[in-house]
Motif scaffolding. Structure first.
Motif, PDB file in Angstrom:
ATOM      1  N   GLY A 274      41.342 -54.376 -49.853  1.00 36.45           N
ATOM      2  CA  GLY A 274      41.611 -52.945 -49.805  1.00 36.45           C
ATOM      3  C   GLY A 274      40.433 -52.120 -50.276  1.00 36.45           C
ATOM      4  O   GLY A 274      40.108 -51.083 -49.691  1.00 36.45           O
ATOM      5  N   ALA A 275      39.744 -52.576 -51.337  1.00 38.53           N
ATOM      6  CA  ALA A 275      38.570 -51.848 -51.831  1.00 38.53           C
ATOM      7  C   ALA A 275      37.450 -51.857 -50.804  1.00 38.53           C
ATOM      8  O   ALA A 275      36.741 -50.859 -50.633  1.00 38.53           O
ATOM      9  CB  ALA A 275      38.095 -52.461 -53.149  1.00 38.53           C
ATOM     10  N   ALA A 276      37.282 -52.981 -50.111  1.00 36.11           N
ATOM     11  CA  ALA A 276      36.245 -53.046 -49.082  1.00 36.11           C
ATOM     12  C   ALA A 276      36.510 -52.022 -47.989  1.00 36.11           C
ATOM     13  O   ALA A 276      35.587 -51.322 -47.528  1.00 36.11           O
ATOM     14  CB  ALA A 276      36.193 -54.458 -48.491  1.00 36.11           C
ATOM     15  N   LEU A 277      37.765 -51.891 -47.565  1.00 36.25           N
ATOM     16  CA  LEU A 277      38.087 -50.922 -46.516  1.00 36.25           C
ATOM     17  C   LEU A 277      37.883 -49.496 -47.010  1.00 36.25           C
ATOM     18  O   LEU A 277      37.291 -48.660 -46.312  1.00 36.25           O
ATOM     19  CB  LEU A 277      39.531 -51.120 -46.058  1.00 36.25           C
ATOM     20  N   ILE A 278      38.341 -49.205 -48.222  1.00 36.14           N
ATOM     21  CA  ILE A 278      38.245 -47.848 -48.752  1.00 36.14           C
ATOM     22  C   ILE A 278      36.801 -47.436 -48.989  1.00 36.14           C
ATOM     23  O   ILE A 278      36.431 -46.270 -48.818  1.00 36.14           O
ATOM     24  CB  ILE A 278      39.065 -47.733 -50.062  1.00 36.14           C
ATOM     25  N   VAL A 279      35.936 -48.363 -49.372  1.00 33.48           N
ATOM     26  CA  VAL A 279      34.536 -48.031 -49.649  1.00 33.48           C
ATOM     27  C   VAL A 279      33.712 -47.954 -48.366  1.00 33.48           C
ATOM     28  O   VAL A 279      32.930 -47.026 -48.169  1.00 33.48           O
ATOM     29  CB  VAL A 279      33.928 -49.058 -50.628  1.00 33.48           C
ATOM     30  N   VAL A 280      33.874 -48.935 -47.494  1.00 29.88           N
ATOM     31  CA  VAL A 280      32.997 -49.047 -46.322  1.00 29.88           C
ATOM     32  C   VAL A 280      33.419 -48.114 -45.200  1.00 29.88           C
ATOM     33  O   VAL A 280      32.570 -47.478 -44.554  1.00 29.88           O
ATOM     34  CB  VAL A 280      32.962 -50.502 -45.816  1.00 29.88           C
ATOM     35  N   PHE A 281      34.721 -47.996 -44.956  1.00 34.90           N
ATOM     36  CA  PHE A 281      35.169 -47.238 -43.795  1.00 34.90           C
ATOM     37  C   PHE A 281      34.767 -45.766 -43.849  1.00 34.90           C
ATOM     38  O   PHE A 281      34.313 -45.212 -42.835  1.00 34.90           O
ATOM     39  CB  PHE A 281      36.690 -47.375 -43.643  1.00 34.90           C
ATOM     40  N   LEU A 283      32.119 -44.526 -45.175  1.00 35.82           N
ATOM     41  CA  LEU A 283      30.685 -44.482 -44.875  1.00 35.82           C
ATOM     42  C   LEU A 283      30.439 -44.610 -43.374  1.00 35.82           C
ATOM     43  O   LEU A 283      29.592 -43.910 -42.808  1.00 35.82           O
ATOM     44  CB  LEU A 283      29.958 -45.596 -45.629  1.00 35.82           C
ATOM     45  N   LEU A 284      31.198 -45.495 -42.727  1.00 31.80           N
ATOM     46  CA  LEU A 284      31.063 -45.632 -41.276  1.00 31.80           C
ATOM     47  C   LEU A 284      31.503 -44.355 -40.560  1.00 31.80           C
ATOM     48  O   LEU A 284      30.850 -43.915 -39.606  1.00 31.80           O
ATOM     49  CB  LEU A 284      31.891 -46.823 -40.790  1.00 31.80           C
ATOM     50  N   LEU A 285      32.605 -43.766 -41.023  1.00 34.04           N
ATOM     51  CA  LEU A 285      33.056 -42.511 -40.424  1.00 34.04           C
ATOM     52  C   LEU A 285      32.019 -41.410 -40.622  1.00 34.04           C
ATOM     53  O   LEU A 285      31.787 -40.593 -39.717  1.00 34.04           O
ATOM     54  CB  LEU A 285      34.387 -42.082 -41.033  1.00 34.04           C
ATOM     55  N   SER A 286      31.404 -41.374 -41.797  1.00 34.81           N
ATOM     56  CA  SER A 286      30.394 -40.354 -42.078  1.00 34.81           C
ATOM     57  C   SER A 286      29.198 -40.499 -41.146  1.00 34.81           C
ATOM     58  O   SER A 286      28.710 -39.516 -40.580  1.00 34.81           O
ATOM     59  CB  SER A 286      29.952 -40.445 -43.538  1.00 34.81           C
ATOM     60  N   ARG A 287      28.719 -41.735 -40.981  1.00 33.46           N
ATOM     61  CA  ARG A 287      27.588 -41.960 -40.084  1.00 33.46           C
ATOM     62  C   ARG A 287      27.961 -41.603 -38.641  1.00 33.46           C
ATOM     63  O   ARG A 287      27.189 -40.954 -37.932  1.00 33.46           O
ATOM     64  CB  ARG A 287      27.166 -43.430 -40.169  1.00 33.46           C
ATOM     65  N   LEU A 288      29.132 -42.028 -38.207  1.00 32.68           N
ATOM     66  CA  LEU A 288      29.556 -41.764 -36.836  1.00 32.68           C
ATOM     67  C   LEU A 288      29.769 -40.268 -36.607  1.00 32.68           C
ATOM     68  O   LEU A 288      29.352 -39.716 -35.575  1.00 32.68           O
ATOM     69  CB  LEU A 288      30.848 -42.535 -36.541  1.00 32.68           C
ATOM     70  N   GLY A 289      30.408 -39.594 -37.573  1.00 32.98           N
ATOM     71  CA  GLY A 289      30.632 -38.165 -37.426  1.00 32.98           C
ATOM     72  C   GLY A 289      29.343 -37.376 -37.403  1.00 32.98           C
ATOM     73  O   GLY A 289      29.194 -36.425 -36.617  1.00 32.98           O
ATOM     74  N   ASP A 298      29.653 -27.974 -39.634  1.00 28.42           N
ATOM     75  CA  ASP A 298      28.960 -28.124 -40.910  1.00 28.42           C
ATOM     76  C   ASP A 298      29.523 -29.311 -41.684  1.00 28.42           C
ATOM     77  O   ASP A 298      30.489 -29.962 -41.271  1.00 28.42           O
ATOM     78  CB  ASP A 298      29.052 -26.845 -41.730  1.00 28.42           C
ATOM     79  N   SER A 299      28.926 -29.587 -42.842  1.00 32.40           N
ATOM     80  CA  SER A 299      29.294 -30.779 -43.614  1.00 32.40           C
ATOM     81  C   SER A 299      30.726 -30.703 -44.129  1.00 32.40           C
ATOM     82  O   SER A 299      31.400 -31.727 -44.240  1.00 32.40           O
ATOM     83  CB  SER A 299      28.318 -30.968 -44.781  1.00 32.40           C
ATOM     84  N   GLY A 300      31.212 -29.499 -44.449  1.00 31.29           N
ATOM     85  CA  GLY A 300      32.576 -29.368 -44.944  1.00 31.29           C
ATOM     86  C   GLY A 300      33.600 -29.765 -43.900  1.00 31.29           C
ATOM     87  O   GLY A 300      34.577 -30.462 -44.206  1.00 31.29           O
ATOM     88  N   SER A 305      37.323 -33.758 -41.608  1.00 31.51           N
ATOM     89  CA  SER A 305      37.682 -34.566 -40.437  1.00 31.51           C
ATOM     90  C   SER A 305      37.735 -36.040 -40.792  1.00 31.51           C
ATOM     91  O   SER A 305      38.625 -36.782 -40.344  1.00 31.51           O
ATOM     92  CB  SER A 305      36.675 -34.330 -39.304  1.00 31.51           C
ATOM     93  N   GLN A 306      36.787 -36.486 -41.614  1.00 30.43           N
ATOM     94  CA  GLN A 306      36.777 -37.894 -42.033  1.00 30.43           C
ATOM     95  C   GLN A 306      38.023 -38.223 -42.845  1.00 30.43           C
ATOM     96  O   GLN A 306      38.612 -39.300 -42.686  1.00 30.43           O
ATOM     97  CB  GLN A 306      35.522 -38.185 -42.843  1.00 30.43           C
ATOM     98  N   ARG A 307      38.426 -37.303 -43.719  1.00 25.54           N
ATOM     99  CA  ARG A 307      39.627 -37.534 -44.510  1.00 25.54           C
ATOM    100  C   ARG A 307      40.866 -37.633 -43.628  1.00 25.54           C
ATOM    101  O   ARG A 307      41.750 -38.471 -43.841  1.00 25.54           O
ATOM    102  CB  ARG A 307      39.811 -36.417 -45.533  1.00 25.54           C
ATOM    103  N   ILE A 308      40.930 -36.767 -42.608  1.00 23.05           N
ATOM    104  CA  ILE A 308      42.087 -36.787 -41.704  1.00 23.05           C
ATOM    105  C   ILE A 308      42.136 -38.099 -40.928  1.00 23.05           C
ATOM    106  O   ILE A 308      43.192 -38.740 -40.812  1.00 23.05           O
ATOM    107  CB  ILE A 308      42.027 -35.584 -40.752  1.00 23.05           C
ATOM    108  N   VAL A 309      40.991 -38.512 -40.402  1.00 25.08           N
ATOM    109  CA  VAL A 309      40.937 -39.759 -39.629  1.00 25.08           C
ATOM    110  C   VAL A 309      41.291 -40.948 -40.514  1.00 25.08           C
ATOM    111  O   VAL A 309      42.071 -41.824 -40.117  1.00 25.08           O
ATOM    112  CB  VAL A 309      39.550 -39.940 -38.998  1.00 25.08           C
ATOM    113  N   LEU A 310      40.729 -40.981 -41.718  1.00 19.30           N
ATOM    114  CA  LEU A 310      41.018 -42.086 -42.627  1.00 19.30           C
ATOM    115  C   LEU A 310      42.498 -42.125 -42.994  1.00 19.30           C
ATOM    116  O   LEU A 310      43.126 -43.187 -42.991  1.00 19.30           O
ATOM    117  CB  LEU A 310      40.155 -41.951 -43.886  1.00 19.30           C
ATOM    118  N   GLY A 311      43.081 -40.951 -43.298  1.00 13.22           N
ATOM    119  CA  GLY A 311      44.500 -40.917 -43.631  1.00 13.22           C
ATOM    120  C   GLY A 311      45.379 -41.366 -42.477  1.00 13.22           C
ATOM    121  O   GLY A 311      46.343 -42.116 -42.668  1.00 13.22           O
ATOM    122  N   ALA A 312      45.040 -40.916 -41.261  1.00 10.50           N
ATOM    123  CA  ALA A 312      45.822 -41.309 -40.084  1.00 10.50           C
ATOM    124  C   ALA A 312      45.745 -42.815 -39.836  1.00 10.50           C
ATOM    125  O   ALA A 312      46.749 -43.462 -39.519  1.00 10.50           O
ATOM    126  CB  ALA A 312      45.331 -40.545 -38.852  1.00 10.50           C
TER     127      ALA A 312
END
Length: 341
Positions: A274-281, A283-289, A298-300, A305-312
């Motif tokens: 679970g920690a691996a997913l929460i830490v790495v994912f 970062l991947l979303l940030s790079r992709l976004g 903008d960055s905000g 958007s990353q939070r929404i995608v991760l939560g979904a």
């Protein structure tokens, strides 16, 4: 190929963790970059340890807690003040004493578990989160009278050896996490661990068969708080290298709770998955976004958007695999080798 697969299937279950640990000690320091250590491995190790502590309490003993970040803060600030104010105290001694301080506070806030369960217990542990943050902010003594409340963590130094670089701090954190993980594994395999599970499954039945329910609950809070406090020391001293209340807010408590839910309740392996997913994912979303939408928003907006995608994705994952990543891995392992349990 078939013979090789058969040999793989016949390996004991502990070969995998030992091989991963050998690679973590021998290979990763040789090939890893500073970014890998600072942005991924150090937060991963600290959060894994915190999730391990919470999983002992919630996954094994069945006691819900929303105050994990508070005990991380207790560990970090206790270690800082012990290191600052007790002359000649080794840093490892500061860590152990900080864990004991957190264990005592954990027992105090665990007392409501003797009367409360479920949602009501979660709300009572939430009080620890707000009380600890208030105390650390209100009384400047904890932060050595720093005007901002943010203090630089002292140098990591073990037996006169300074652990300044990212590799040294990574190896230190890895060693602490490995030792506590082995001890936690031994605990859950012992009679105490079986008592935890009995209390989780049915308190009345546990009491009937002679399990000391009240003592078991308080012990679960103490052990969990100790481990989470040590994770707080790693988070502040090895990763952030600052000690501040804002680093241990309510969001951190929910992050640790999400880790054990995603990884799998009642599973030591699940804390790390679970920690691996929460830490790495993220970062991947940030790079992709940034690569796809960086020129449009903008960055905000990107962060939200990353939070929404991760939560979904977390919700979708929990619907498809409610028992967590550990159960998914176990299922895949059984498909590869139906004879393995």
């Amino acid at each position: 190929m078939a013979a090789l697969l058969q040999q793989f299937r016949s390996l004991p279950s502990w070969y995998g963790p030992v091989a991963l640990l050998a690679a973590a000690y021998g290979l990763v320091p040789l090939v890893g970059s500073n970014y890998l250590f600072e942005a991924i491995l150090l937060p991963f190790l600290a959060l894994s340890l915190a999730a391990l502590g919470l999983n002992l309490l919630t996954g094994y003993a069945g006691q819900v807690s929303l105050g994990s970040a508070a005990f991380m803060a207790v560990g970090a600030f206790a270690a800082y003040n012990l290191n600052l104010r007790v002359d000649g105290l080794p840093f490892l001694g500061s860590i152990v004493l900080a864990g004991l301080v957190a264990a005592a506070i954990g027992i105090l806030f665990g007392l409501p578990s003797l009367r409360l369960r479920g949602f009501y217990l979660a709300v009572s542990t939430l009080a620890a989160q707000f009380f600890v943050q208030w105390a650390l902010t209100k009384f400047s003594w904890f932060s050595n009278d720093s005007p901002s409340g943010v203090i630089n963590a002292p140098r990591l130094q073990i037996a006169g050896l300074a652990l300044d670089g990212p590799v040294a701090r990574y190896l230190f954190a890895l060693t602490v996490v490995a030792v506590l993980t082995v001890l936690a594994w031994r605990l859950v395999q012992s009679q105490t661990g079986r008592n935890f599970i009995a209390v989780r499954d049915n308190e009345t039945a546990a009491r009937v068969i002679g399990v000391p329910v009240l003592r078991t609950k308080l012990l679960a809070f103490a052990v969990s708080s100790f481990i989470i406090a040590v994770a707080g020391v790693l988070w502040a001293f090895a990763y952030l290298r600052t000690v501040e209340p804002a680093g241990f807010n309510l969001d951190r408590s929910f992050q640790i709770l999400f880790i054990i839910i995603i990884g799998g309740l009642g599973s030591i392996r699940g804390a790390f998955l679970g920690a691996a997913l929460i830490v790495v994912f993220p970062l991947l979303l940030s790079r992709l976004g940034s690569a796809l939408l960086g020129g449009l928003f903008d960055s905000g907006v990107l962060d939200m958007s990353q939070r929404i995608v991760l939560g979904a994705l977390i919700i979708l994952f929990l619907i498809l695999e409610p028992d967590g990543l550990a159960a998914l891995g176990q299922r895949l392992r059984r498909r590869l080798s139906p004879t393995l349990a």
